[in-house]
Design an enzyme around this catalytic site. Structure first.
Site, PDB file in Angstrom:
ATOM      1  N   HIS A 130       0.845  -1.205   0.000  1.00 23.63           N
ATOM      2  CA  HIS A 130       0.000   0.000   0.000  1.00 23.63           C
ATOM      3  C   HIS A 130       0.879   1.254   0.000  1.00 23.63           C
ATOM      4  O   HIS A 130       0.657   2.182  -0.786  1.00 23.63           O
ATOM      5  CB  HIS A 130      -0.904  -0.031   1.242  1.00 23.63           C
ATOM      6  CG  HIS A 130      -1.739   1.199   1.421  1.00 23.63           C
ATOM      7  ND1 HIS A 130      -3.055   1.270   1.014  1.00 23.63           N
ATOM      8  CD2 HIS A 130      -1.462   2.404   1.973  1.00 23.63           C
ATOM      9  CE1 HIS A 130      -3.544   2.471   1.298  1.00 23.63           C
ATOM     10  NE2 HIS A 130      -2.595   3.175   1.886  1.00 23.63           N
ATOM     11  N   GLU A 131       1.886   1.279   0.870  1.00 28.35           N
ATOM     12  CA  GLU A 131       2.761   2.451   0.953  1.00 28.35           C
ATOM     13  C   GLU A 131       3.700   2.546  -0.253  1.00 28.35           C
ATOM     14  O   GLU A 131       4.041   3.643  -0.699  1.00 28.35           O
ATOM     15  CB  GLU A 131       3.564   2.418   2.263  1.00 28.35           C
ATOM     16  CG  GLU A 131       2.704   2.445   3.527  1.00 28.35           C
ATOM     17  CD  GLU A 131       1.793   3.659   3.592  1.00 28.35           C
ATOM     18  OE1 GLU A 131       2.121   4.705   2.989  1.00 28.35           O
ATOM     19  OE2 GLU A 131       0.730   3.559   4.223  1.00 28.35           O
ATOM     20  N   HIS A 164       2.143   4.418  -3.003  1.00 31.58           N
ATOM     21  CA  HIS A 164       2.243   5.863  -2.771  1.00 31.58           C
ATOM     22  C   HIS A 164       3.622   6.372  -3.181  1.00 31.58           C
ATOM     23  O   HIS A 164       3.752   7.353  -3.907  1.00 31.58           O
ATOM     24  CB  HIS A 164       2.052   6.179  -1.286  1.00 31.58           C
ATOM     25  CG  HIS A 164       0.658   6.022  -0.784  1.00 31.58           C
ATOM     26  ND1 HIS A 164      -0.429   6.564  -1.425  1.00 31.58           N
ATOM     27  CD2 HIS A 164       0.169   5.405   0.325  1.00 31.58           C
ATOM     28  CE1 HIS A 164      -1.525   6.277  -0.731  1.00 31.58           C
ATOM     29  NE2 HIS A 164      -1.189   5.572   0.323  1.00 31.58           N
ATOM     30  N   ASP A 197      -4.700   7.625  -1.269  1.00 28.53           N
ATOM     31  CA  ASP A 197      -5.640   6.796  -0.512  1.00 28.53           C
ATOM     32  C   ASP A 197      -7.044   6.882  -1.089  1.00 28.53           C
ATOM     33  O   ASP A 197      -7.478   7.934  -1.567  1.00 28.53           O
ATOM     34  CB  ASP A 197      -5.669   7.234   0.963  1.00 28.53           C
ATOM     35  CG  ASP A 197      -4.385   6.840   1.702  1.00 28.53           C
ATOM     36  OD1 ASP A 197      -3.874   5.739   1.427  1.00 28.53           O
ATOM     37  OD2 ASP A 197      -3.920   7.626   2.529  1.00 28.53           O
TER      38      ASP A 197
END
Length: 943
Positions: free
Chosen positions: A164-165, A168, A175
């Site tokens: 998830h990170e 980014h 998000d």
């Protein structure tokens, strides 16, 4: 300048040719993260020196990345995985079975592991300071997140959180949840939970358990005590950017699963595009293809590296070019400043110099006392040679000889290379530089310094600086001040509070005030510099009025410096200094003030200045950034000013903003930004940032900005609600701040080519509007946005072009043919001012609309975008796409269908009762009037 323009391309071509030839032998040195054959190499994870030694931390990091690698491989449809990982172990850890670092340092890490400095909370997050599709700055994990297995209930497994990170950090997606707007009204006037995809199911939960949806929503507000709990078992496979913790979630939202209506950052920042759309548009996916077969990639390999003794060598140009424009004097003053103040205790330092040949001036000395520092200062060059030629390779060769005498290799060492000479043979020592394992920080003096000098820094991960030939410039001091040990221990590093210089007339004075705030004050030093043979008359007043004079300062007449060390912790408050020029001619007087943290439990305020790219071609603008924070908390409402110095010409100052418009992507994240495009000449430009903060306005943000992994409050399983432990808030301790603070930091240098001579043509359009919002009020639509400028985010645009459509694809792909809104009476305001525009959309909202998937439904959604134009009809890029629902039920409050029917029935019944009552009243009133008339008539007859 002309000779440089001719020789430059030839030299660059040779340099690039050499790089290509070396790439097969040295593919990963100094290159950061690289994607080769579907695998990422060079990912650097650094543990902060203040984290206590714990071997479980290392093993858990390895497990996290290994799980993440396979999860990422499947989520990207067999595209990418993690192959080679480096973990930087703090020098404070005692275990000694680690390899020695090369160019790795904490400041270069892609992932950092550190505490919040006293705050609570363990949200993993990524600091994103640029727009959609752009890489972020770093991923942050707390040691507790990596060690406490109980947290996986709320965040999901660590490997899933890392992916998830990573999305980014690497691909610039955002998000897809929104804790501030947990629900929204969709285009069919239905209340929906903010999520992606919409197929993820769950139930509303009130304080006492499950409850109907309508119990949680009161007049568009989410009732306190209510939440939406997701089912632990799902069929939905997307999305990782929404809730990576769900076991069924194994992919990113794509065009078919993306929820374009949800009010989340992904939709706002990426103009309603899906995460997968943005990811597949990245350079990584343009240069890689899915792997064949069904086999999984090999698990990642890990290298554990640790910094040893800190070793620095100054490599200084002493050619005749250094005699010009006081370059040698500036070098002497800055090098003395570095040796006496900046370089940390216990560091080994050596000095080498060069003209056409290299020379060792001082072998390595370890700094253990002030006497050691003074001894090293005595080895600095005091004269220049008669030779005009320079051989940077010869200087570096001597520097390597110096540092290799400690451990036999240059691994992990630092070279500070200062030169004003043009050396076209830098490429000759490139193999040696790349294989050395040393980091080279370069400082170019004047306009004649070698054009390829910065390549040595770029390839070794070093910093790049430029010092113009301006007598009152403090760029040399600022450059040396920025060069720290790179350990990440902010409590050991010097903080620059002041750096200024002025040309002062005879018998005039330079007077100013510097603020010492209560987070700094230890080991505070005031440094004064001048040009003539004798010092100026110095007066310094502390906040209590105590006076210090010239004779209180330690003076070095050779280098023309005077310094005053304040014992203990300097008094917080305003320190005022006055420098009187007692010399009979104009001279540059300069002041620099540095200090260290006053309390090991309270991090000092810091500023880090940088640019998006350090080499560009006109008319590209430079995006300047300043990251202002205390620990990890953003500092808001600061006055941040960038000073840009070209090779020739006057410096340009520019106010940086944190308003979420123009170059600034996210409002109030502590990262102040601005476009810079006032290019006077070709060549190098130096950047410095000043930060001042008033004590009368709020300082710290109450939360950590960034893209956080979602913490799930609980799940439902088999009809049972299973709540997780409440998420710890990342609140901050309020610190009394009576005096405000001041900080200065160099942002290094950047170079520009292709700048036209003479007056520039107008080639700069207004900047893209990134914060367009749309709100429906009755039958009107109100838009709001921040005004762009005539040129990017400066000045005043000439006109706006607003278009709308019921079709997202129409406004995304064919903006010019969307419905035009009349803005003839709307003149743009000055850049930075909030614009508000209300109009009645003349567009049908009742008919069915065909969707891309072939389905048909009634939609009341409208999409709006805007672009600005300047006086020469240069157009900005199309803004972010705002959306709104145009259907508004009675009383403007959307309510669930069942309640609406009940309300409709009640209103109908009340209406019927009202009509009956009205008939009775009218009838009664008519009868009474008739009776009175009859009585009157009868009375008349009797008379």
């Amino acid at each position: 300048m002309t000779q440089r323009g001719i020789a430059g391309p030839v030299c660059n071509l040779k340099f690039v040719t050499l790089l290509v030839a070396l790439s097969s032998e040295l593919p990963f040195l100094g290159a950061g993260i690289q994607l080769r054959d579907n695998g990422y190499n060079g990912l650097l994870i650094a543990i902060n020196p203040q984290v206590p030694e714990n071997q479980n931390l290392i093993s858990n990091i390895k497990e996290m990345i290994t799980e993440a690698s396979f999860y990422l491989f499947n989520a990207t449809k067999r595209r990418v995985f993690f192959r080679d990982i480096k973990i930087l172990i703090p020098a404070t850890w005692k275990a000694n079975n680690y390899s020695k670092v090369k160019q790795e340092s904490y400041e270069k890490a892609n992932v950092i592991v550190t505490d919040w400095h006293g705050a609570h909370g363990d949200d993993p997050y990524t600091l994103q300071y640029r727009g959609c599709g752009k890489e972020g700055k770093y991923i942050h994990f707390t040691p507790n997140f990596l060690l406490n297995d109980n947290l996986t209930a709320g965040y999901g497994s660590r490997g899933r959180v890392f992916v998830h990170e990573w999305a980014h950090l690497r691909w610039g997606v955002f998000d897809e949840y929104n804790n501030d707007k947990p629900f929204y009204i969709n285009g069919r006037n239905q209340i929906k939970v903010t999520r992606c995809s919409s197929d993820i199911t769950g139930i509303f939960v009130c304080e006492k358990g499950p409850c109907p949806q309508e119990n949680c929503i009161i007049s568009k507000l989410f009732k306190e005590g209510c939440t939406f709990i997701y089912n632990s078992t799902q069929n939905a496979t997307a999305s990782i950017m929404f809730m990576q913790s769900l076991s069924s979630v194994v992919e990113f939202c794509n065009a078919s699963t993306h929820n374009q209506e949800a009010p989340n950052l992904q939709n706002r920042m990426c103009s309603l595009r899906s995460a997968w759309d943005v990811i597949t548009d990245s350079a990584d996916f343009h240069h890689s293809f899915p792997m064949n077969g069904t086999e999984l990639p090999p698990p990642p390999t890990f290298s554990l590296v640790q910094a040893g003794d800190k070793v620095v060598c100054l490599v200084l140009d002493v050619s005749s070019k250094m005699a010009e424009a006081d370059r040698l004097l500036q070098l002497q003053q800055a090098a003395e400043f570095y040796l006496m103040q900046i370089v940390e205790i216990h560091t080994f330092v050596g000095i080498a110099s060069f003209d056409s040949k290299g020379e060792i001036r001082a072998q390595l000395h370890q700094i253990n006392s002030n006497d050691d520092r003074k001894l090293l200062v005595s080895y600095l060059p005091t004269t220049v040679s008669a030779k005009t030629e320079v051989s940077i390779c010869s200087g570096l060769k001597k520097g390597f000889e110096v540092v290799e005498k400690l451990n036999g290799k240059a691994y992990g060492t630092v070279m500070i290379l200062v030169t004003s000479g043009d050396d076209k043979l830098i490429g000759n020592c490139l193999p040696t530089v790349l294989s050395s394992g040393s980091t080279i920080h370069s400082i170019a003096l004047g306009s004649s310094a070698a054009p390829n000098l910065e390549e040595l820094s770029r390839l070794t991960g070093g910093l790049k600086f430029f010092v113009p030939d301006i007598s009152n410039s403090n760029s040399m001091i600022d450059a040396f001040s920025r060069i720290s040990s790179g350990t990440g221990d902010i409590f050991q590093q010097r903080i620059q509070l002041e750096s200024t210089g002025e040309n002062v007339k005879p018998y005039h004075q330079l007077k100013n005030t510097v603020t010492v705030d209560n987070t700094v004050g230890n080991d505070t030093i005031f440094l004064v510099m001048w040009q003539t043979s004798g010092p100026p008359e110095i007066m310094l007043f502390d906040p209590d009025g105590r006076k210090y004079y010239t004779n209180n300062f330690i003076t070095n007449l050779t280098f023309r410096t005077a310094s005053l060390w304040i014992p203990g912790t300097a008094k917080p408050g305003h320190w005022t200094y006055t420098l009187n020029n007692t010399h009979h001619s104009l001279q540059a007087l300069k002041v620099a003030v540095t200090s260290r943290a006053s309390n090991s439990a309270v991090p000092p305020a810091t500023v880090e200045a940088f640019v998006e790219r350090d080499s560009l071609h006109f008319p590209q603008p430079v995006m300047i950034y300043a990251n202002v924070r205390q620990g990890f908390y953003p500092i808001l409402n600061a006055t941040v000013t960038a000073t840009v110095e070209p090779e020739t010409g006057d410096p340009v100052t520019l106010r940086l903003l944190d308003d979420g418009a123009g170059a600034d992507v996210i409002k109030n994240d502590g990262i102040y930004s601005r476009y810079f495009f006032s290019f006077a000449v070709n060549g190098r430009y130096s950047l410095k940032v000043h930060v001042n903060h008033s004590p009368s306005i709020s300082t710290l943000a109450h939360s950590i900005p960034g893209s956080h992994a979602m913490y799930v409050p609980g799940y439902t399983a088999n009809g049972n609600i299973q709540m997780n432990a409440p998420r710890k808030s990342v609140g901050r301790n309020e610190q009394e701040q009576k005096w405000g603070f001041s900080r200065v930091s160099s942002g290094g240098s950047f170079s520009v080519l292709g700048v036209p001579g003479g007056p520039h043509p107008d080639v700069f359009p207004p900047c893209k509007i990134t914060d367009l919002e749309a709100v429906n009020v009755e039958e009107e639509l109100t838009l709001s946005w921040t005004a762009p400028g005539e040129d990017f985010d400066q000045g005043q645009a000439t006109s706006y072009e607003i278009r709308m459509s019921k079709s997202l694809e129409n406004i995304q792909d064919d903006f010019n043919n969307a419905i035009l809104v009349n803005t003839s009476k709307r003149n743009p305001q000055q850049a930075g001012i909030r614009e508000i525009f209300t109009f009645s959309p003349q567009i049908s909202t009742n008919g069915p609309e065909h969707q891309p998937n072939g389905e048909t439904h009634e939609s009341h959604r409208i999409y709006v975008a805007i672009r600005a134009m300047d006086r020469n009809s240069l157009k900005s890029a199309i803004s972010n796409i705002a959306q709104a629902s145009l259907f508004t039920p009675p009383n403007s409050d959307p309510v669930p269908a069942r309640d609406y029917l009940i309300l409709k029935g009640v209103l109908t019944a009340m209406g019927l009762i009202g009509i009956i009552c009205l008939i009775i009243v009218v009838t009664h009133h008519t009868l009474n009037r008739k009776k009175r008339a009859d009585k009157k008539e009868n009375g008349t007859k009797l008379l």
